[in-house]
Motif scaffolding. Structure first.
Motif, PDB file in Angstrom:
ATOM      1  N   PRO A  47       0.835  -1.194   0.000  1.00 15.48           N
ATOM      2  CA  PRO A  47       0.000   0.000   0.000  1.00 15.48           C
ATOM      3  C   PRO A  47       0.875   1.250   0.000  1.00 15.48           C
ATOM      4  O   PRO A  47       1.953   1.273   0.596  1.00 15.48           O
ATOM      5  CB  PRO A  47      -0.815  -0.109   1.289  1.00 15.48           C
ATOM      6  CG  PRO A  47      -0.118  -1.118   2.120  1.00 15.48           C
ATOM      7  CD  PRO A  47       0.689  -1.980   1.201  1.00 15.48           C
ATOM      8  N   ASP A  48       0.417   2.268  -0.681  1.00 12.49           N
ATOM      9  CA  ASP A  48       1.136   3.538  -0.751  1.00 12.49           C
ATOM     10  C   ASP A  48       0.977   4.250   0.583  1.00 12.49           C
ATOM     11  O   ASP A  48      -0.132   4.646   0.943  1.00 12.49           O
ATOM     12  CB  ASP A  48       0.565   4.376  -1.891  1.00 12.49           C
ATOM     13  CG  ASP A  48       1.211   5.735  -2.011  1.00 12.49           C
ATOM     14  OD1 ASP A  48       2.257   5.960  -1.363  1.00 12.49           O
ATOM     15  OD2 ASP A  48       0.686   6.577  -2.757  1.00 12.49           O
ATOM     16  N   PRO A  49       2.064   4.416   1.365  1.00 13.06           N
ATOM     17  CA  PRO A  49       1.930   5.018   2.700  1.00 13.06           C
ATOM     18  C   PRO A  49       1.363   6.436   2.647  1.00 13.06           C
ATOM     19  O   PRO A  49       0.566   6.810   3.495  1.00 13.06           O
ATOM     20  CB  PRO A  49       3.352   5.021   3.256  1.00 13.06           C
ATOM     21  CG  PRO A  49       4.183   4.227   2.323  1.00 13.06           C
ATOM     22  CD  PRO A  49       3.418   4.038   1.059  1.00 13.06           C
ATOM     23  N   ALA A  50       1.765   7.204   1.655  1.00 11.66           N
ATOM     24  CA  ALA A  50       1.264   8.581   1.562  1.00 11.66           C
ATOM     25  C   ALA A  50      -0.233   8.582   1.306  1.00 11.66           C
ATOM     26  O   ALA A  50      -0.988   9.336   1.925  1.00 11.66           O
ATOM     27  CB  ALA A  50       1.997   9.341   0.463  1.00 11.66           C
ATOM     28  N   ALA A  51      -0.689   7.709   0.409  1.00  9.37           N
ATOM     29  CA  ALA A  51      -2.119   7.635   0.107  1.00  9.37           C
ATOM     30  C   ALA A  51      -2.898   7.155   1.329  1.00  9.37           C
ATOM     31  O   ALA A  51      -3.998   7.641   1.600  1.00  9.37           O
ATOM     32  CB  ALA A  51      -2.367   6.704  -1.071  1.00  9.37           C
ATOM     33  N   THR A  52      -2.327   6.225   2.070  1.00  9.45           N
ATOM     34  CA  THR A  52      -2.978   5.727   3.280  1.00  9.45           C
ATOM     35  C   THR A  52      -3.133   6.845   4.303  1.00  9.45           C
ATOM     36  O   THR A  52      -4.193   7.019   4.906  1.00  9.45           O
ATOM     37  CB  THR A  52      -2.166   4.564   3.883  1.00  9.45           C
ATOM     38  OG1 THR A  52      -2.046   3.538   2.903  1.00  9.45           O
ATOM     39  CG2 THR A  52      -2.831   4.006   5.128  1.00  9.45           C
ATOM     40  N   ARG A  53      -2.079   7.636   4.480  1.00  8.44           N
ATOM     41  CA  ARG A  53      -2.143   8.751   5.441  1.00  8.44           C
ATOM     42  C   ARG A  53      -3.151   9.807   4.998  1.00  8.44           C
ATOM     43  O   ARG A  53      -3.919  10.323   5.814  1.00  8.44           O
ATOM     44  CB  ARG A  53      -0.758   9.373   5.601  1.00  8.44           C
ATOM     45  CG  ARG A  53       0.203   8.498   6.361  1.00  8.44           C
ATOM     46  CD  ARG A  53       1.535   9.209   6.586  1.00  8.44           C
ATOM     47  NE  ARG A  53       2.506   8.302   7.132  1.00  8.44           N
ATOM     48  CZ  ARG A  53       3.595   7.898   6.501  1.00  8.44           C
ATOM     49  NH1 ARG A  53       3.871   8.345   5.294  1.00  8.44           N
ATOM     50  NH2 ARG A  53       4.427   7.050   7.074  1.00  8.44           N
ATOM     51  N   LEU A  54      -3.116  10.135   3.708  1.00  3.47           N
ATOM     52  CA  LEU A  54      -4.056  11.144   3.201  1.00  3.47           C
ATOM     53  C   LEU A  54      -5.501  10.685   3.359  1.00  3.47           C
ATOM     54  O   LEU A  54      -6.381  11.471   3.696  1.00  3.47           O
ATOM     55  CB  LEU A  54      -3.752  11.466   1.740  1.00  3.47           C
ATOM     56  CG  LEU A  54      -2.481  12.275   1.502  1.00  3.47           C
ATOM     57  CD1 LEU A  54      -2.185  12.374   0.011  1.00  3.47           C
ATOM     58  CD2 LEU A  54      -2.613  13.661   2.113  1.00  3.47           C
ATOM     59  N   ALA A  56      -6.613   8.643   5.671  1.00  7.39           N
ATOM     60  CA  ALA A  56      -6.925   8.725   7.100  1.00  7.39           C
ATOM     61  C   ALA A  56      -7.236  10.165   7.510  1.00  7.39           C
ATOM     62  O   ALA A  56      -8.186  10.416   8.261  1.00  7.39           O
ATOM     63  CB  ALA A  56      -5.766   8.178   7.922  1.00  7.39           C
ATOM     64  N   ILE A  57      -6.472  11.107   6.991  1.00  4.02           N
ATOM     65  CA  ILE A  57      -6.718  12.516   7.296  1.00  4.02           C
ATOM     66  C   ILE A  57      -8.069  12.957   6.744  1.00  4.02           C
ATOM     67  O   ILE A  57      -8.840  13.639   7.420  1.00  4.02           O
ATOM     68  CB  ILE A  57      -5.581  13.405   6.748  1.00  4.02           C
ATOM     69  CG1 ILE A  57      -4.297  13.136   7.533  1.00  4.02           C
ATOM     70  CG2 ILE A  57      -5.949  14.882   6.805  1.00  4.02           C
ATOM     71  CD1 ILE A  57      -3.058  13.731   6.909  1.00  4.02           C
ATOM     72  N   ALA A  58      -8.359  12.554   5.520  1.00  3.73           N
ATOM     73  CA  ALA A  58      -9.636  12.924   4.903  1.00  3.73           C
ATOM     74  C   ALA A  58     -10.802  12.353   5.703  1.00  3.73           C
ATOM     75  O   ALA A  58     -11.809  13.038   5.923  1.00  3.73           O
ATOM     76  CB  ALA A  58      -9.685  12.439   3.459  1.00  3.73           C
ATOM     77  N   GLU A  59     -10.677  11.107   6.145  1.00  2.00           N
ATOM     78  CA  GLU A  59     -11.745  10.495   6.937  1.00  2.00           C
ATOM     79  C   GLU A  59     -11.888  11.181   8.290  1.00  2.00           C
ATOM     80  O   GLU A  59     -12.995  11.438   8.753  1.00  2.00           O
ATOM     81  CB  GLU A  59     -11.479   9.002   7.118  1.00  2.00           C
ATOM     82  CG  GLU A  59     -11.663   8.188   5.846  1.00  2.00           C
ATOM     83  CD  GLU A  59     -11.251   6.740   6.011  1.00  2.00           C
ATOM     84  OE1 GLU A  59     -11.027   6.287   7.158  1.00  2.00           O
ATOM     85  OE2 GLU A  59     -11.152   6.047   4.982  1.00  2.00           O
ATOM     86  N   ALA A  60     -10.773  11.494   8.929  1.00  2.60           N
ATOM     87  CA  ALA A  60     -10.818  12.137  10.243  1.00  2.60           C
ATOM     88  C   ALA A  60     -11.419  13.535  10.153  1.00  2.60           C
ATOM     89  O   ALA A  60     -12.103  13.982  11.072  1.00  2.60           O
ATOM     90  CB  ALA A  60      -9.419  12.206  10.849  1.00  2.60           C
ATOM     91  N   SER A  61     -11.184  14.206   9.040  1.00  6.84           N
ATOM     92  CA  SER A  61     -11.702  15.576   8.909  1.00  6.84           C
ATOM     93  C   SER A  61     -13.217  15.612   8.770  1.00  6.84           C
ATOM     94  O   SER A  61     -13.818  16.675   8.887  1.00  6.84           O
ATOM     95  CB  SER A  61     -11.040  16.280   7.721  1.00  6.84           C
ATOM     96  OG  SER A  61     -11.495  15.722   6.506  1.00  6.84           O
TER      97      SER A  61
END
Length: 84
Positions: A47-54, A56-61
């Motif tokens: 999995p692309d770590p950057a895409a995974t983090r983004l 997660a941020i989008a979901e949290a927002s």
């Protein structure tokens, strides 16, 4: 050369596959072939770590979390512990 593959699925799974194929305007066989190709192409790719983090941020927002400055939050937490 093509090979024939027979897969048995539960009736409710087949109904879902039929619905998905219908939405995509595909036959069940073509929908399954495409799904298998996608699964095979996704295999082994980390999995692309950057895409995974983004993601997660989008979901949290989308949520509303309590906010305050950190010192105030820590005082509130400590006050709660002392009250127990």
């Amino acid at each position: 050369m093509s090979k024939r593959l027979q897969v048995l699925v539960h009736e409710d799974e087949y109904t879902k596959i039929q619905g998905a194929a219908r939405v995509c305007h595909l036959t069940v066989a073509e929908w399954v072939r495409q799904a298998m190709r996608k699964a095979l192409s996704d295999m082994g790719q980390p999995p692309d770590p950057a895409a995974t983090r983004l993601r997660a941020i989008a979901e949290a927002s989308q949520h509303e979390f309590p906010t305050a400055d950190i010192d105030g939050m820590l005082r509130d937490i400590e006050a709660g512990r002392l009250a127990s």
